[in-house]
Motif scaffolding. Structure first.
Motif, PDB file in Angstrom:
ATOM      1  N   GLY A  16       0.791  -1.233   0.000  1.00 47.89           N
ATOM      2  CA  GLY A  16       0.000   0.000   0.000  1.00 47.89           C
ATOM      3  C   GLY A  16       0.815   1.271   0.000  1.00 47.89           C
ATOM      4  O   GLY A  16       0.311   2.344   0.330  1.00 47.89           O
ATOM      5  N   LEU A  17       2.086   1.192  -0.397  1.00 52.78           N
ATOM      6  CA  LEU A  17       2.996   2.327  -0.317  1.00 52.78           C
ATOM      7  C   LEU A  17       3.120   3.100  -1.629  1.00 52.78           C
ATOM      8  O   LEU A  17       3.952   4.003  -1.747  1.00 52.78           O
ATOM      9  N   GLY A  18       2.328   2.756  -2.638  1.00 52.32           N
ATOM     10  CA  GLY A  18       2.320   3.506  -3.893  1.00 52.32           C
ATOM     11  C   GLY A  18       3.313   3.023  -4.932  1.00 52.32           C
ATOM     12  O   GLY A  18       3.514   3.688  -5.947  1.00 52.32           O
ATOM     13  N   ASP A  19       3.949   1.868  -4.699  1.00 51.07           N
ATOM     14  CA  ASP A  19       4.899   1.332  -5.663  1.00 51.07           C
ATOM     15  C   ASP A  19       4.918  -0.194  -5.546  1.00 51.07           C
ATOM     16  O   ASP A  19       4.098  -0.770  -4.836  1.00 51.07           O
ATOM     17  N   MET A  70       7.069   0.107   7.260  1.00 49.63           N
ATOM     18  CA  MET A  70       6.804   1.480   6.825  1.00 49.63           C
ATOM     19  C   MET A  70       5.338   1.816   7.078  1.00 49.63           C
ATOM     20  O   MET A  70       4.464   1.003   6.771  1.00 49.63           O
ATOM     21  N   PRO A  71       5.038   3.019   7.601  1.00 52.61           N
ATOM     22  CA  PRO A  71       3.631   3.397   7.757  1.00 52.61           C
ATOM     23  C   PRO A  71       3.007   3.650   6.381  1.00 52.61           C
ATOM     24  O   PRO A  71       3.643   4.246   5.511  1.00 52.61           O
ATOM     25  N   ILE A  72       1.801   3.164   6.177  1.00 48.33           N
ATOM     26  CA  ILE A  72       1.110   3.396   4.909  1.00 48.33           C
ATOM     27  C   ILE A  72       0.585   4.828   4.917  1.00 48.33           C
ATOM     28  O   ILE A  72      -0.195   5.200   5.802  1.00 48.33           O
ATOM     29  N   PRO A  73       1.021   5.653   3.957  1.00 51.72           N
ATOM     30  CA  PRO A  73       0.610   7.058   3.937  1.00 51.72           C
ATOM     31  C   PRO A  73      -0.909   7.216   3.780  1.00 51.72           C
ATOM     32  O   PRO A  73      -1.567   6.405   3.129  1.00 51.72           O
ATOM     33  N   ARG A 113      -4.305  -4.165 -10.156  1.00 51.17           N
ATOM     34  CA  ARG A 113      -3.223  -4.025  -9.179  1.00 51.17           C
ATOM     35  C   ARG A 113      -3.377  -2.652  -8.533  1.00 51.17           C
ATOM     36  O   ARG A 113      -3.057  -1.643  -9.127  1.00 51.17           O
ATOM     37  N   GLN A 114      -3.857  -2.643  -7.306  1.00 53.00           N
ATOM     38  CA  GLN A 114      -4.122  -1.403  -6.568  1.00 53.00           C
ATOM     39  C   GLN A 114      -2.961  -1.154  -5.603  1.00 53.00           C
ATOM     40  O   GLN A 114      -2.795  -1.884  -4.637  1.00 53.00           O
ATOM     41  N   ILE A 115      -2.128  -0.118  -5.859  1.00 52.43           N
ATOM     42  CA  ILE A 115      -0.903   0.065  -5.085  1.00 52.43           C
ATOM     43  C   ILE A 115      -1.056   1.006  -3.879  1.00 52.43           C
ATOM     44  O   ILE A 115      -0.106   1.195  -3.129  1.00 52.43           O
ATOM     45  N   THR A 116      -2.220   1.581  -3.691  1.00 50.43           N
ATOM     46  CA  THR A 116      -2.519   2.371  -2.503  1.00 50.43           C
ATOM     47  C   THR A 116      -3.902   1.972  -1.994  1.00 50.43           C
ATOM     48  O   THR A 116      -4.727   1.465  -2.756  1.00 50.43           O
ATOM     49  N   PRO A 117      -4.177   2.184  -0.712  1.00 53.78           N
ATOM     50  CA  PRO A 117      -5.499   1.826  -0.179  1.00 53.78           C
ATOM     51  C   PRO A 117      -6.624   2.529  -0.929  1.00 53.78           C
ATOM     52  O   PRO A 117      -6.562   3.719  -1.194  1.00 53.78           O
ATOM     53  N   ASN A 118      -7.617   1.738  -1.290  1.00 52.27           N
ATOM     54  CA  ASN A 118      -8.749   2.231  -2.060  1.00 52.27           C
ATOM     55  C   ASN A 118     -10.039   1.891  -1.313  1.00 52.27           C
ATOM     56  O   ASN A 118     -10.319   0.717  -1.078  1.00 52.27           O
TER      57      ASN A 118
END
Length: 187
Positions: free
Chosen positions: A122-125, A133-136, A176-181
């Motif tokens: 969930g870190l955008g990459d 790592m905290p998920i932004p 492929r969802q790379i950040t929380p949706n």
């Protein structure tokens, strides 16, 4: 297999090729054996070949396969006994996916580390991490869940998902969802 007793002790048995039983060796175990620890455990999570445990005082421990960094920043390929994983705050819950890990803090933040081939951190990459790592932009989380290559969280009023969506497990998000949706409103 790892079992947690009502009084916070752990027992392990089964396959142990990556030290995932936490017994200090790599031998297969056919009957439940206790893990030696002076720490009282309140919650466990078992991934494909790694395990995580939260102590009653909010500390996190991990062991097993570490090929993708899913047990933490130690550079060893596997860790055969519970090892402390440092966090800047108390941890209340953990879950383990195929080769990655999630932790929920007492303040509602979600931390992720390990394999990231589908964006399940969930870190955008798609970069794997060996350090939690905290998920932004994800806060106020109450519950976390880790699938093989996707993750879910219950926030204040919605269900969020990220990672692989090849079978629609994240609603109508992209494959492929790379950040929380957010994909479902909840009460």
């Amino acid at each position: 297999m790892i079992a947690l007793t009502n009084d916070g002790r752990l027992y392990a048995w089964g396959s142990n090729s990556a030290g995932q039983l936490g017994l200090g060796h790599l031998n297969c175990v056919h009957t439940p054996e206790p893990l030696t620890s002076s720490v009282k455990i309140k919650q466990i999570a078992v991934g494909f070949t790694h395990a995580l445990a939260v102590s009653s005082d909010g500390k996190l421990y991990g062991w097993g396969s570490n090929h993708f960094g899913q047990v933490g920043s130690n550079n060893l390929p596997y860790i055969d006994k519970p090892t402390f994983i440092a966090f800047p705050e108390k941890i209340t819950a953990v879950d383990a996916g195929m080769h990655y890990s999630l932790a929920l803090s007492a303040t509602g933040k979600v931390y992720a580390w390990g394999w990231n081939g589908f964006g399940q951190l969930g870190l955008g990459d798609l970069k794997s991490r060996s350090t939690p790592m905290p998920i932004p932009n994800l806060s106020g989380v109450r519950v976390i869940a880790a699938g093989d290559a996707h993750a879910l969280a219950i926030g204040k009023s919605q269900l969020l998902g990220w990672g692989s969506n090849e079978s629609g497990q994240l609603g109508q998000a992209v494959a492929r969802q790379i950040t929380p949706n957010p994909f479902l409103a909840i009460a």
